[in-house]
Write an enzyme that holds these catalytic residues in place. Structure first.
Site, PDB file in Angstrom:
ATOM      1  N   GLU A  90       0.378  -1.612  -0.222  1.00 24.79           N
ATOM      2  CA  GLU A  90       0.179  -0.126  -0.017  1.00 24.79           C
ATOM      3  C   GLU A  90       0.733   1.165   0.334  1.00 24.79           C
ATOM      4  O   GLU A  90       2.165   1.072   0.702  1.00 24.79           O
ATOM      5  CB  GLU A  90      -0.888   0.150   1.273  1.00 24.79           C
ATOM      6  CG  GLU A  90      -1.532  -1.323   1.559  1.00 24.79           C
ATOM      7  CD  GLU A  90      -2.660  -1.084   3.299  1.00 24.79           C
ATOM      8  OE1 GLU A  90      -3.288  -2.099   3.513  1.00 24.79           O
ATOM      9  OE2 GLU A  90      -2.412   0.167   3.517  1.00 24.79           O
ATOM     10  N   CYS A 103       2.813   7.811   2.361  1.00 21.57           N
ATOM     11  CA  CYS A 103       3.219   7.363   3.490  1.00 21.57           C
ATOM     12  C   CYS A 103       3.527   6.288   2.835  1.00 21.57           C
ATOM     13  O   CYS A 103       2.944   5.211   1.636  1.00 21.57           O
ATOM     14  CB  CYS A 103       2.176   6.865   4.225  1.00 21.57           C
ATOM     15  SG  CYS A 103       2.685   5.700   5.418  1.00 21.57           S
ATOM     16  N   CYS A 110       5.888  -7.893   7.101  1.00 19.91           N
ATOM     17  CA  CYS A 110       7.014  -7.192   8.163  1.00 19.91           C
ATOM     18  C   CYS A 110       7.013  -8.513   9.475  1.00 19.91           C
ATOM     19  O   CYS A 110       5.823  -8.691   9.414  1.00 19.91           O
ATOM     20  CB  CYS A 110       5.920  -6.148   9.380  1.00 19.91           C
ATOM     21  SG  CYS A 110       7.207  -5.488   9.911  1.00 19.91           S
ATOM     22  N   CYS A 114       3.908  -6.921  15.869  1.00 24.00           N
ATOM     23  CA  CYS A 114       3.672  -5.905  16.862  1.00 24.00           C
ATOM     24  C   CYS A 114       2.495  -6.151  16.484  1.00 24.00           C
ATOM     25  O   CYS A 114       1.476  -6.311  15.329  1.00 24.00           O
ATOM     26  CB  CYS A 114       3.599  -4.247  16.599  1.00 24.00           C
ATOM     27  SG  CYS A 114       5.191  -3.754  16.492  1.00 24.00           S
ATOM     28  N   CYS A 117      -0.425  -4.268  15.100  1.00 21.92           N
ATOM     29  CA  CYS A 117      -0.516  -3.758  13.982  1.00 21.92           C
ATOM     30  C   CYS A 117      -0.722  -4.721  12.510  1.00 21.92           C
ATOM     31  O   CYS A 117      -0.680  -5.923  12.718  1.00 21.92           O
ATOM     32  CB  CYS A 117       1.046  -3.477  13.277  1.00 21.92           C
ATOM     33  SG  CYS A 117       0.900  -2.948  11.839  1.00 21.92           S
ATOM     34  N   CYS A 330      -2.644   2.102   8.167  1.00 26.16           N
ATOM     35  CA  CYS A 330      -1.730   0.830   8.905  1.00 26.16           C
ATOM     36  C   CYS A 330      -2.507   0.258   8.300  1.00 26.16           C
ATOM     37  O   CYS A 330      -2.508  -1.164   8.294  1.00 26.16           O
ATOM     38  CB  CYS A 330      -1.649   0.717  10.074  1.00 26.16           C
ATOM     39  SG  CYS A 330      -1.945   2.148  10.937  1.00 26.16           S
TER      40      CYS A 330
HETATM   41  N1  SAH Z   1       7.277  -0.515  11.176  1.00 28.15           N
HETATM   42  C1  SAH Z   1       7.881   0.925  11.377  1.00 28.15           C
HETATM   43  C2  SAH Z   1       7.002   2.245   9.931  1.00 28.15           C
HETATM   44  C3  SAH Z   1       5.430   0.860   9.786  1.00 28.15           C
HETATM   45  S1  SAH Z   1       4.172   1.640  10.132  1.00 28.15           S
HETATM   46  C4  SAH Z   1       7.190   1.547  12.689  1.00 28.15           C
HETATM   47  O1  SAH Z   1       7.393   0.596  13.254  1.00 28.15           O
HETATM   48  O2  SAH Z   1       7.293   2.797  12.282  1.00 28.15           O
HETATM   49  C5  SAH Z   1       3.745   2.941  11.112  1.00 28.15           C
HETATM   50  C6  SAH Z   1       3.324   3.472  12.507  1.00 28.15           C
HETATM   51  O3  SAH Z   1       1.832   3.236  12.523  1.00 28.15           O
HETATM   52  C7  SAH Z   1       3.893   3.325  13.575  1.00 28.15           C
HETATM   53  O4  SAH Z   1       4.219   4.469  14.452  1.00 28.15           O
HETATM   54  C8  SAH Z   1       2.790   2.027  14.061  1.00 28.15           C
HETATM   55  O5  SAH Z   1       3.559   2.089  15.492  1.00 28.15           O
HETATM   56  C9  SAH Z   1       1.697   2.538  13.689  1.00 28.15           C
HETATM   57  N2  SAH Z   1       0.772   1.664  13.765  1.00 28.15           N
HETATM   58  C10 SAH Z   1       0.701   0.477  13.399  1.00 28.15           C
HETATM   59  N3  SAH Z   1      -0.644   0.222  13.590  1.00 28.15           N
HETATM   60  C11 SAH Z   1      -1.957   0.516  13.976  1.00 28.15           C
HETATM   61  C12 SAH Z   1      -2.808   0.987  14.982  1.00 28.15           C
HETATM   62  N4  SAH Z   1      -3.602  -0.106  14.694  1.00 28.15           N
HETATM   63  N5  SAH Z   1      -2.907   1.981  14.788  1.00 28.15           N
HETATM   64  C13 SAH Z   1      -2.445   3.250  15.077  1.00 28.15           C
HETATM   65  N6  SAH Z   1      -1.366   3.265  14.648  1.00 28.15           N
HETATM   66  C14 SAH Z   1      -0.860   2.464  14.131  1.00 28.15           C
END
Ligand code: SAH
Length: 352
Positions: A90, A103, A110, A114, A117, A330
């Site tokens: 995306e 973005c 990944c 987490c 995510c 996300c």
């Molecule tokens: N891997 C990198 C970049 C991609 S995620 C990182 O972790 O920074 C980009 C951002 O979106 C990160 O801050 C991540 O923690 C956040 N993110 C992921 N899932 C999310 C969600 N469900 N709600 C809000 N933020 C989220």
């Protein structure tokens, strides 16, 4: 004749080799057409027609339209691109009053796992190439017109610092050839300490955002598994080294999860860390994702958490969730196409 590489993968020298049978200025014409003018090869009228058609075959685009959605009166524009191997990633373009930000994704899937995510729930499939990353930026820049694309953030799918070489190749290209200044390029990382330390050695002082989400190791390890390998102290040291080397202000990303990381105890620990590193906090209520059983903090809870930080002289801004009506948040567009995401255990709730 068959494809040599994807269109934005080769640098000037490599294109020079590809065009070694042609006059030298052809490389400049091609480069200008691709990077400055954002043209399709067929439209680069300075090149002879036969060469255009050869180059079209030799240098195919990497990103194929699969889904494209525009929402909120054109403010958010999102693509799900199909890749040559059938995978999909995306890209999201967001227009604000004073800027337009793209973005970009750095990996398909990944490995960081987490739980909250949507990309983390999918698991890792592969790294993107420099060309696949750069092409996302070029496509978004063209779609943004007549507005000027001003910022690139590595906050799409994937962990950029786990794909360092390809990502840094893209950063260089975005800076030198697409013409964005280093501080308008933001690297967002879950906290890959060696990657942050490598960034401190680079010549380009890009902005650094760390997805912190918790300010104590116990909670952070639960939310962000990589914290086990690189706990908060080690992460803070690497951040301090980056800030010292780059002169950039650091920011922490914090997705507020109801009853989990929106407590005063976390705000106090976060404020202490921000003071030490002179960091700024970006707060965003967690976006619900299909596999995660917990919701985002409500608006009152977000304001309360912000106030706890402001009261301790910590700079904190609240970000709006953009594009939820088009699954733009996300990794959700891909997740909505792919029903195989696994469910994740709920995090432990903390007393507020
Ligand atoms: N891997 C990198 C970049 C991609 S995620 C990182 O972790 O920074 C980009 C951002 O979106 C990160 O801050 C991540 O923690 C956040 N993110 C992921 N899932 C999310 C969600 N469900 N709600 C809000 N933020 C989220």
């Amino acid at each position: 004749m068959s494809a040599v590489e994807t269109r934005y993968q080769l640098d000037r020298d490599a294109l020079g080799e590809l065009l070694s049978d042609h006059p030298k200025y052809r490389v400049e014409q091609l480069w200008k057409g691709l990077y400055e003018d954002g043209l399709d090869i067929a439209e680069i009228s300075t090149l002879p027609k036969g060469l255009r058609s050869d180059l079209d075959t030799l240098l195919p685009v990497a990103l194929h339209h699969r889904i494209e959605r525009i929402s909120e009166g054109g403010e958010t524009h999102k693509w799900l691109w199909g890749l040559a191997d059938g995978d999909a990633v995306e890209t999201v373009l967001m227009h604000y009053k004073d800027r337009s930000t793209v973005c970009v994704s750095s990996q398909a899937g990944c490995a960081m796992a987490c739980g909250f995510c949507s990309t983390g729930q999918e698991g890792f499939r592969r790294h993107l190439t420099t060309g696949e990353i750069v092409e996302q930026v070029v496509r978004a820049r063209e779609a943004a017109k007549p507005r000027r694309l001003s910022n690139v953030v590595f906050m799409g799918m994937g962990e950029p610092l786990a794909n360092y070489d390809a990502v840094w190749g893209a950063v260089r290209r975005i800076h030198a050839d697409i013409g964005l200044s280093a501080r308008h390029i933001t690297m967002s990382t879950v906290g890959v300490v060696p990657g942050i330390r490598r960034m401190a050695e680079e010549q380009l002082p890009v902005s650094l955002a760390v997805s912190l989400h918790a300010a104590t190791d116990e909670l952070r390890t639960e939310l962000v598994p990589l914290n086990k390998r690189y706990p908060i102290d080690a992460l803070a040291d690497a951040c301090a080294a980056y800030v010292a080397a780059s002169g950039r202000r650091l920011s922490f990303e914090w997705a507020l999860i109801d009853g989990v990381n929106d407590t005063e105890e976390q705000a106090i620990a976060l404020a202490a860390l921000c003071k030490e590193l002179r960091a700024h906090v970006n707060l965003i209520p967690l976006n619900p994702t299909p596999g995660y059983p917990t919701v985002g903090t409500d608006a009152a809870g977000v304001s309360r958490f912000q106030k706890w930080l402001l009261d301790r002289n910590t700079n904190a801004t609240i970000r709006r969730n953009r594009g939820t009506d088009i699954d733009a948040a996300c990794g959700q567009l891909r997740a909505s196409q792919n029903k195989t995401t696994t469910s994740v255990a709920a995090p432990t709730r903390r007393p507020r």
